[in-house]
Design a protein around this motif. Structure first.
Motif, PDB file in Angstrom:
ATOM      1  N   ARG A  76      -4.461  -0.578  -1.503  1.00 17.83           N
ATOM      2  CA  ARG A  76      -3.022  -0.390  -1.277  1.00 17.83           C
ATOM      3  C   ARG A  76      -2.331   0.025  -2.577  1.00 17.83           C
ATOM      4  O   ARG A  76      -1.476   0.909  -2.580  1.00 17.83           O
ATOM      5  CB  ARG A  76      -2.401  -1.706  -0.772  1.00 17.83           C
ATOM      6  CG  ARG A  76      -2.754  -1.993   0.678  1.00 17.83           C
ATOM      7  CD  ARG A  76      -2.168  -3.328   1.110  1.00 17.83           C
ATOM      8  NE  ARG A  76      -2.078  -3.413   2.561  1.00 17.83           N
ATOM      9  CZ  ARG A  76      -1.405  -4.359   3.211  1.00 17.83           C
ATOM     10  NH1 ARG A  76      -0.772  -5.303   2.535  1.00 17.83           N
ATOM     11  NH2 ARG A  76      -1.358  -4.362   4.518  1.00 17.83           N
ATOM     12  N   TRP A 163       8.679   6.718   6.074  1.00 18.88           N
ATOM     13  CA  TRP A 163       7.417   6.017   6.347  1.00 18.88           C
ATOM     14  C   TRP A 163       7.118   5.038   5.209  1.00 18.88           C
ATOM     15  O   TRP A 163       6.677   3.907   5.426  1.00 18.88           O
ATOM     16  CB  TRP A 163       6.353   7.104   6.471  1.00 18.88           C
ATOM     17  CG  TRP A 163       4.925   6.747   6.443  1.00 18.88           C
ATOM     18  CD1 TRP A 163       4.107   6.788   5.362  1.00 18.88           C
ATOM     19  CD2 TRP A 163       4.105   6.372   7.550  1.00 18.88           C
ATOM     20  NE1 TRP A 163       2.829   6.455   5.729  1.00 18.88           N
ATOM     21  CE2 TRP A 163       2.802   6.194   7.057  1.00 18.88           C
ATOM     22  CE3 TRP A 163       4.358   6.171   8.908  1.00 18.88           C
ATOM     23  CZ2 TRP A 163       1.746   5.833   7.876  1.00 18.88           C
ATOM     24  CZ3 TRP A 163       3.301   5.794   9.714  1.00 18.88           C
ATOM     25  CH2 TRP A 163       2.016   5.631   9.206  1.00 18.88           C
ATOM     26  N   GLY A 164       7.415   5.463   3.974  1.00 20.23           N
ATOM     27  CA  GLY A 164       7.202   4.621   2.794  1.00 20.23           C
ATOM     28  C   GLY A 164       8.047   3.356   2.843  1.00 20.23           C
ATOM     29  O   GLY A 164       7.593   2.291   2.432  1.00 20.23           O
ATOM     30  N   ASP A 166       8.936   1.667   5.481  1.00 19.62           N
ATOM     31  CA  ASP A 166       8.274   0.733   6.403  1.00 19.62           C
ATOM     32  C   ASP A 166       7.020   0.127   5.751  1.00 19.62           C
ATOM     33  O   ASP A 166       6.775  -1.076   5.834  1.00 19.62           O
ATOM     34  CB  ASP A 166       7.905   1.497   7.686  1.00 19.62           C
ATOM     35  CG  ASP A 166       7.239   0.604   8.711  1.00 19.62           C
ATOM     36  OD1 ASP A 166       7.945  -0.258   9.268  1.00 19.62           O
ATOM     37  OD2 ASP A 166       6.014   0.745   8.943  1.00 19.62           O
ATOM     38  N   HIS A 167       6.255   0.997   5.073  1.00 24.22           N
ATOM     39  CA  HIS A 167       5.000   0.569   4.457  1.00 24.22           C
ATOM     40  C   HIS A 167       5.260  -0.442   3.324  1.00 24.22           C
ATOM     41  O   HIS A 167       4.656  -1.517   3.275  1.00 24.22           O
ATOM     42  CB  HIS A 167       4.297   1.815   3.929  1.00 24.22           C
ATOM     43  CG  HIS A 167       2.934   1.569   3.401  1.00 24.22           C
ATOM     44  ND1 HIS A 167       1.954   0.924   4.127  1.00 24.22           N
ATOM     45  CD2 HIS A 167       2.369   1.876   2.210  1.00 24.22           C
ATOM     46  CE1 HIS A 167       0.859   0.846   3.395  1.00 24.22           C
ATOM     47  NE2 HIS A 167       1.079   1.411   2.230  1.00 24.22           N
ATOM     48  N   TYR A 168       6.197  -0.107   2.425  1.00 23.63           N
ATOM     49  CA  TYR A 168       6.515  -1.019   1.321  1.00 23.63           C
ATOM     50  C   TYR A 168       7.154  -2.308   1.855  1.00 23.63           C
ATOM     51  O   TYR A 168       6.950  -3.387   1.308  1.00 23.63           O
ATOM     52  CB  TYR A 168       7.447  -0.353   0.306  1.00 23.63           C
ATOM     53  CG  TYR A 168       6.730   0.539  -0.696  1.00 23.63           C
ATOM     54  CD1 TYR A 168       5.791   0.005  -1.566  1.00 23.63           C
ATOM     55  CD2 TYR A 168       6.998   1.897  -0.787  1.00 23.63           C
ATOM     56  CE1 TYR A 168       5.127   0.803  -2.495  1.00 23.63           C
ATOM     57  CE2 TYR A 168       6.342   2.713  -1.711  1.00 23.63           C
ATOM     58  CZ  TYR A 168       5.411   2.152  -2.567  1.00 23.63           C
ATOM     59  OH  TYR A 168       4.759   2.945  -3.470  1.00 23.63           O
ATOM     60  N   SER A 170       6.553  -3.830   4.739  1.00 16.00           N
ATOM     61  CA  SER A 170       5.564  -4.766   5.291  1.00 16.00           C
ATOM     62  C   SER A 170       4.675  -5.319   4.172  1.00 16.00           C
ATOM     63  O   SER A 170       4.298  -6.495   4.200  1.00 16.00           O
ATOM     64  CB  SER A 170       4.758  -4.130   6.424  1.00 16.00           C
ATOM     65  OG  SER A 170       3.836  -3.236   5.913  1.00 16.00           O
ATOM     66  N   MET A 171       4.380  -4.504   3.149  1.00 13.89           N
ATOM     67  CA  MET A 171       3.578  -5.037   2.037  1.00 13.89           C
ATOM     68  C   MET A 171       4.365  -6.100   1.261  1.00 13.89           C
ATOM     69  O   MET A 171       3.829  -7.120   0.863  1.00 13.89           O
ATOM     70  CB  MET A 171       3.167  -3.907   1.089  1.00 13.89           C
ATOM     71  CG  MET A 171       2.109  -2.986   1.651  1.00 13.89           C
ATOM     72  SD  MET A 171       1.272  -2.046   0.369  1.00 13.89           S
ATOM     73  CE  MET A 171       2.542  -0.987  -0.237  1.00 13.89           C
ATOM     74  N   LYS A 265       3.495   2.959  14.709  1.00 13.11           N
ATOM     75  CA  LYS A 265       3.697   3.882  13.583  1.00 13.11           C
ATOM     76  C   LYS A 265       4.124   5.258  14.072  1.00 13.11           C
ATOM     77  O   LYS A 265       5.024   5.883  13.510  1.00 13.11           O
ATOM     78  CB  LYS A 265       2.398   4.002  12.764  1.00 13.11           C
ATOM     79  CG  LYS A 265       2.125   2.772  11.928  1.00 13.11           C
ATOM     80  CD  LYS A 265       0.786   2.864  11.237  1.00 13.11           C
ATOM     81  CE  LYS A 265       0.576   1.648  10.346  1.00 13.11           C
ATOM     82  NZ  LYS A 265      -0.820   1.479   9.946  1.00 13.11           N
TER      83      LYS A 265
END
Ligand SMILES: [Fe+2]
Ligand SMILES: [Fe+2]
Length: 295
Positions: A76, A163-164, A166-168, A170-171, A265
């Motif tokens: 990741r 998209w980033g 959402d990704h950041y 959840s991380m 997604k």
């Protein structure tokens, strides 16, 4: 004389960090804080990585589970490293392509955001460097090199930075290490501004036919990578357990609830086209089933 595409390509390909000692001293002052080296195995639990229901993972030895947490956690950060590195070249290109001085100011500020993001991720990764065979990163770099201003606003800012977020998010939400959690959260709030300005600047009606075709082609390639599900995670599991028995791959995907996650997604990506008021592009992508999972 190099073309702008050649200059951007060269910029994206460089991976030597260290500069002149004087530059290093100035950077140290400018960037102030030091990000500690991350212990990648401690950043996310197996449940945070979406593996809590996978029987082969649950039955694995403690050493094997630790290795998986390390490889996937580091994966990741390595991906974030490549994205933030590409972000510096993207923002520099957009600064030059800006149509007003205020737009240029905005992209110059974004370039500084991306430089800070890159710096912190780079420090937390230490000597680890990503390999150059990540198909998503290769596509991202290709788009930054070849696209013009309007396709870049759409693909990079509207879609990929959306998209980033959402990704950041959840991380960051699940990260077990408070310092890394704060860093991911700070990156996410900057990316929200990058995405928001993309939404403000994008006007589908201004796209030429060539730009529409280009966006369609690149979006199809990107969505194609999302549609096939978590192949990177599967590859890591397969490497750890030494290959799948017949039917096991499908069972692992089912245990991961991979189809539901992929649908979520793809729905999110589709929602960016709705938000950006891009009905023509949306229709064209829907005609080729670009928002349906395929695995
Ligand atoms: Fe960033
Ligand atoms: Fe960004």
């Amino acid at each position: 004389m190099q073309t702008i595409n050649e200059i951007i390509k060269q910029s994206l390909e460089k991976d030597r960090a260290i500069s002149d000692a004087g530059v290093e001293r100035i950077l140290d002052k400018k960037l102030e804080s030091r990000t500690p080296l991350a212990d990648c195995s401690e950043l996310w639990s197996l449940a945070d990585l979406g593996l809590s229901q996978v029987s082969s993972v649950n039955e694995a030895s403690e050493a094997s589970q630790l290795r998986l947490r390390h490889v996937l956690g580091q994966g990741r950060l390595r991906e974030a490293w490549s994205i933030e590195k590409a972000g510096m070249s993207f923002a520099a290109k957009m600064s030059l392509l800006s149509e007003s001085l205020n737009e240029q100011k905005l992209y110059s500020l974004f370039a500084a955001d991306e430089a800070r993001h890159f710096h912190c991720i780079d420090e937390s990764l230490g000597e680890q460097r990503p390999d150059h065979n990540d198909p998503f990163i290769n596509l991202l770099n290709e788009i930054i090199i070849t696209a013009g201003r309007r396709p870049l606003i759409f693909i990079i800012q509207v879609v990929l930075e959306g998209w980033g977020i959402d990704h950041y998010a959840s991380m960051s939400k699940t990260c077990r290490e408070p310092g890394m959690q704060r860093l991911l959260h700070a990156i996410l709030s900057d990316e929200a501004a990058h995405h928001g300005s993309g939404l403000a600047l994008f006007k589908e009606a201004e796209l030429t036919q060539i730009e529409q075709d280009y966006i369609f082609e690149m979006m199809t390639a990107f969505l194609g990578m999302v549609r096939i599900g978590p192949v990177g995670v599967l590859g890591t599991l397969e490497a750890e357990f030494g290959g799948w028995a017949p039917g096991q791959r499908a069972r692992v995907l089912a245990e991961m609830d991979a189809e539901a996650d992929t649908v979520r997604k793809l729905n999110l990506l589709e929602s960016f086209l709705v938000k950006a008021r891009a009905p023509k592009l949306l229709e064209r992508l829907k005609q080729v089933d670009a928002f349906s999972p395929c695995f």
